[in-house]
Design an enzyme around this catalytic site. Structure first.
Site, PDB file in Angstrom:
ATOM      1  N   LYS A  35     -51.211 -19.488  20.211  1.00  0.00           N
ATOM      2  CA  LYS A  35     -51.409 -19.162  21.628  1.00  0.00           C
ATOM      3  C   LYS A  35     -50.781 -17.793  21.939  1.00  0.00           C
ATOM      4  O   LYS A  35     -50.023 -17.259  21.114  1.00  0.00           O
ATOM      5  CB  LYS A  35     -50.799 -20.264  22.500  1.00  0.00           C
ATOM      6  CG  LYS A  35     -49.297 -20.439  22.316  1.00  0.00           C
ATOM      7  CD  LYS A  35     -48.809 -21.717  22.983  1.00  0.00           C
ATOM      8  CE  LYS A  35     -47.321 -21.890  22.782  1.00  0.00           C
ATOM      9  NZ  LYS A  35     -46.838 -23.199  23.247  1.00  0.00           N
ATOM     10  N   ARG A 134     -43.298 -32.528  31.727  1.00  0.00           N
ATOM     11  CA  ARG A 134     -44.169 -31.383  31.936  1.00  0.00           C
ATOM     12  C   ARG A 134     -45.601 -31.910  31.880  1.00  0.00           C
ATOM     13  O   ARG A 134     -46.160 -32.263  32.898  1.00  0.00           O
ATOM     14  CB  ARG A 134     -43.858 -30.341  30.850  1.00  0.00           C
ATOM     15  CG  ARG A 134     -43.981 -28.932  31.300  1.00  0.00           C
ATOM     16  CD  ARG A 134     -43.526 -27.953  30.241  1.00  0.00           C
ATOM     17  NE  ARG A 134     -44.102 -28.209  28.932  1.00  0.00           N
ATOM     18  CZ  ARG A 134     -44.007 -27.378  27.895  1.00  0.00           C
ATOM     19  NH1 ARG A 134     -43.323 -26.254  28.013  1.00  0.00           N
ATOM     20  NH2 ARG A 134     -44.552 -27.657  26.734  1.00  0.00           N
ATOM     21  N   TYR A 263     -31.793   7.005  33.575  1.00  0.00           N
ATOM     22  CA  TYR A 263     -31.858   6.563  34.982  1.00  0.00           C
ATOM     23  C   TYR A 263     -30.597   5.812  35.374  1.00  0.00           C
ATOM     24  O   TYR A 263     -30.086   4.994  34.605  1.00  0.00           O
ATOM     25  CB  TYR A 263     -33.058   5.637  35.184  1.00  0.00           C
ATOM     26  CG  TYR A 263     -34.390   6.346  35.182  1.00  0.00           C
ATOM     27  CD1 TYR A 263     -34.714   7.271  36.167  1.00  0.00           C
ATOM     28  CD2 TYR A 263     -35.330   6.059  34.205  1.00  0.00           C
ATOM     29  CE1 TYR A 263     -35.949   7.899  36.175  1.00  0.00           C
ATOM     30  CE2 TYR A 263     -36.575   6.679  34.202  1.00  0.00           C
ATOM     31  CZ  TYR A 263     -36.882   7.607  35.187  1.00  0.00           C
ATOM     32  OH  TYR A 263     -38.094   8.223  35.195  1.00  0.00           O
ATOM     33  N   MET A 311     -39.794   3.798  31.036  1.00  0.00           N
ATOM     34  CA  MET A 311     -41.127   3.243  30.823  1.00  0.00           C
ATOM     35  C   MET A 311     -41.657   3.570  29.417  1.00  0.00           C
ATOM     36  O   MET A 311     -42.234   2.715  28.743  1.00  0.00           O
ATOM     37  CB  MET A 311     -42.105   3.769  31.874  1.00  0.00           C
ATOM     38  CG  MET A 311     -43.489   3.161  31.747  1.00  0.00           C
ATOM     39  SD  MET A 311     -44.693   3.846  32.903  1.00  0.00           S
ATOM     40  CE  MET A 311     -44.247   3.032  34.417  1.00  0.00           C
TER      41      MET A 311
HETATM   42  C1  LIG Z   1     -46.166 -23.635  21.997  1.00  0.00           C
HETATM   43  C2  LIG Z   1     -46.256 -25.025  21.514  1.00  0.00           C
HETATM   44  C3  LIG Z   1     -45.790 -25.357  20.249  1.00  0.00           C
HETATM   45  C4  LIG Z   1     -45.074 -24.381  19.344  1.00  0.00           C
HETATM   46  O1  LIG Z   1     -43.738 -24.240  19.745  1.00  0.00           O
HETATM   47  P1  LIG Z   1     -42.697 -23.337  18.897  1.00  0.00           P
HETATM   48  O2  LIG Z   1     -41.402 -23.557  19.557  1.00  0.00           O
HETATM   49  O3  LIG Z   1     -43.167 -21.920  19.035  1.00  0.00           O
HETATM   50  O4  LIG Z   1     -42.762 -23.815  17.514  1.00  0.00           O
HETATM   51  C5  LIG Z   1     -45.994 -26.657  19.805  1.00  0.00           C
HETATM   52  N1  LIG Z   1     -46.591 -27.571  20.587  1.00  0.00           N
HETATM   53  C6  LIG Z   1     -47.039 -27.293  21.826  1.00  0.00           C
HETATM   54  C7  LIG Z   1     -47.673 -28.345  22.641  1.00  0.00           C
HETATM   55  C8  LIG Z   1     -46.879 -26.007  22.333  1.00  0.00           C
HETATM   56  O5  LIG Z   1     -47.320 -25.735  23.551  1.00  0.00           O
END
Ligand SMILES: *Cc1c(COP(=O)(O)O)cnc(C)c1O
Length: 367
Positions: A35, A134, A263, A311
């Site tokens: 992801k 969640r 800055y 930046m």
């Molecule tokens: C993002 C995610 C993972 C992976 O988590 P990590 O801590 O990066 O290993 C696993 N399961 C679900 C449902 C996730 O959303």
């Protein structure tokens, strides 16, 4: 010449990390989580290195389709399920599997007929809320949801579903409370799991710290990119960084004792100092909140951030270091400087730094 900043993606490090996680989780399936554009590493840059994984897990359906277009033929799991009913056809067409985390998603699914499913039989992951609060079915509603899904899957000839949950705290295996929670989540799931269903619990922290409690299908994310889920550092787990974030020195300044840099004049030279100006700023994804003294590797030597991140540039104290000139290589994070170290200095986690890498940073690949 273009601006010298770049992210180098090491394919063999990715494959190494996946194999390492698999070796600690023998006989399990490893769904590598990609992801957020592979945690900022970009899908097209990582796809080759991901080959040892048994499948990939992602959020957006159009990204899953992109994975198919990139040639990925093994399973793909949509971690939050289908966001729109229209996605069902697309999911079937591209042979995707998906999570069901609430009753509305389940109600929609069980109305789907064999004809609608056509030739592909998806594997459904039913997500339980075992305490993270969640996503997922509350435990009290789980038996009915499991029965409903089981009946549907059997009627349509789908593969046995997977009962899934997510650890809230798997990154402190020596902490007693942490252990109690992981065990409790595991037990809650296994009390409900039908014998012919598979289980999926472990994220990176689960897969590395609680392998025995991580279920049949693990879902590592951060660890496959070579950063640590905690508590150990990445090298102690044997992980190798997949991304080297590099740039170059573009200017040098002699700064007399007492003069200020950047800055807000946050940094003041404690002695006559040499400052290297480097081509990386918060618009490249480097954290603006990084404090003075955050490490930066300049020409192979450890230097210290001096003054606020701008930046497009940063200023680094290189007083007393050797051989540094315009064009010297700088590593923001990578093999010489773990991203976890930079993240900790900046008060965040490696996940956030990696995912925030800006689109303007060009990527290159190496074996
Ligand atoms: C993002 C995610 C993972 C992976 O988590 P990590 O801590 O990066 O290993 C696993 N399961 C679900 C449902 C996730 O959303």
């Amino acid at each position: 010449m273009s601006r010298p900043i770049r992210a180098i993606i090491c394919k063999s490090a990715l494959a190494h990390n996946i194999q390492l996680i698999q070796s600690r989780n023998p006989d399990k399936h490893c769904m590598a989580v990609v992801k957020a554009d592979a945690y900022g590493h970009r899908l097209n840059a990582v796809i080759d290195g991901l080959k040892p994984a048994d499948g990939l897990a992602i959020l957006e359906i159009h990204k899953a389709v992109e994975l198919r277009q990139l040639g990925w033929t093994k399973p793909i799991l949509l971690l939050e399920g289908l966001f729109h009913l229209d996605d069902f056809k697309l999911a079937i067409e591209h042979q995707l599997d998906w999570v069901i985390h609430c009753q509305a998603q389940l109600d929609f699914l069980v109305q789907c007929t064999a004809a609608q499913v056509s030739s592909y039989r998806p594997r459904i992951y039913l997500k339980l809320n075992t305490g993270m609060n969640r996503l997922g079915f509350p435990i009290a509603q789980a038996p009915q949801a499991i029965a409903q899904l089981d009946a549907w899957a059997k009627a349509l000839g789908c593969p046995s579903p997977v009962l899934m949950t997510h650890f809230a705290n798997a990154d402190a295996p020596t902490d007693q409370q942490n252990g109690v929670e992981v065990q409790a989540q595991h037990q809650a799931l296994f009390k409900l799991k039908p014998a012919d269903w598979a289980s999926s619990l472990g994220n990176s922290a689960g897969a590395l710290n609680w392998s025995a409690l991580s279920g049949d299908i693990i879902r590592p994310g951060i660890a496959i990119y070579g950063a640590s889920p905690g508590p150990l550092d990445a090298a102690s787990y044997g992980l190798k960084p997949v991304m080297e974030f590099q740039t170059e020195v573009i200017a040098l300044q002699d700064v007399p004792k007492g003069a200020k840099v950047g800055y807000g004049s946050r940094w003041q030279a404690p002695r006559d100092s040499k400052i290297a100006v480097i081509a990386c700023g918060y618009a490249d994804g480097y954290p603006r909140h990084a404090p003075d003294c955050t490490p930066v590797v300049v020409n192979g030597q450890m230097a210290a951030l001096a003054g606020r991140v701008s930046m497009d540039m940063m200023t680094v104290d290189i007083t007393g270091l050797h051989g540094i000139q315009t064009g010297s290589t700088v590593e923001l994070w990578g093999n010489q400087l773990p991203v976890d170290v930079v993240a900790q200095q900046a008060g965040t986690i490696s996940y956030e730094l990696l995912c925030a890498l800006a689109p303007r940073v060009p990527f290159t690949l190496k074996d």
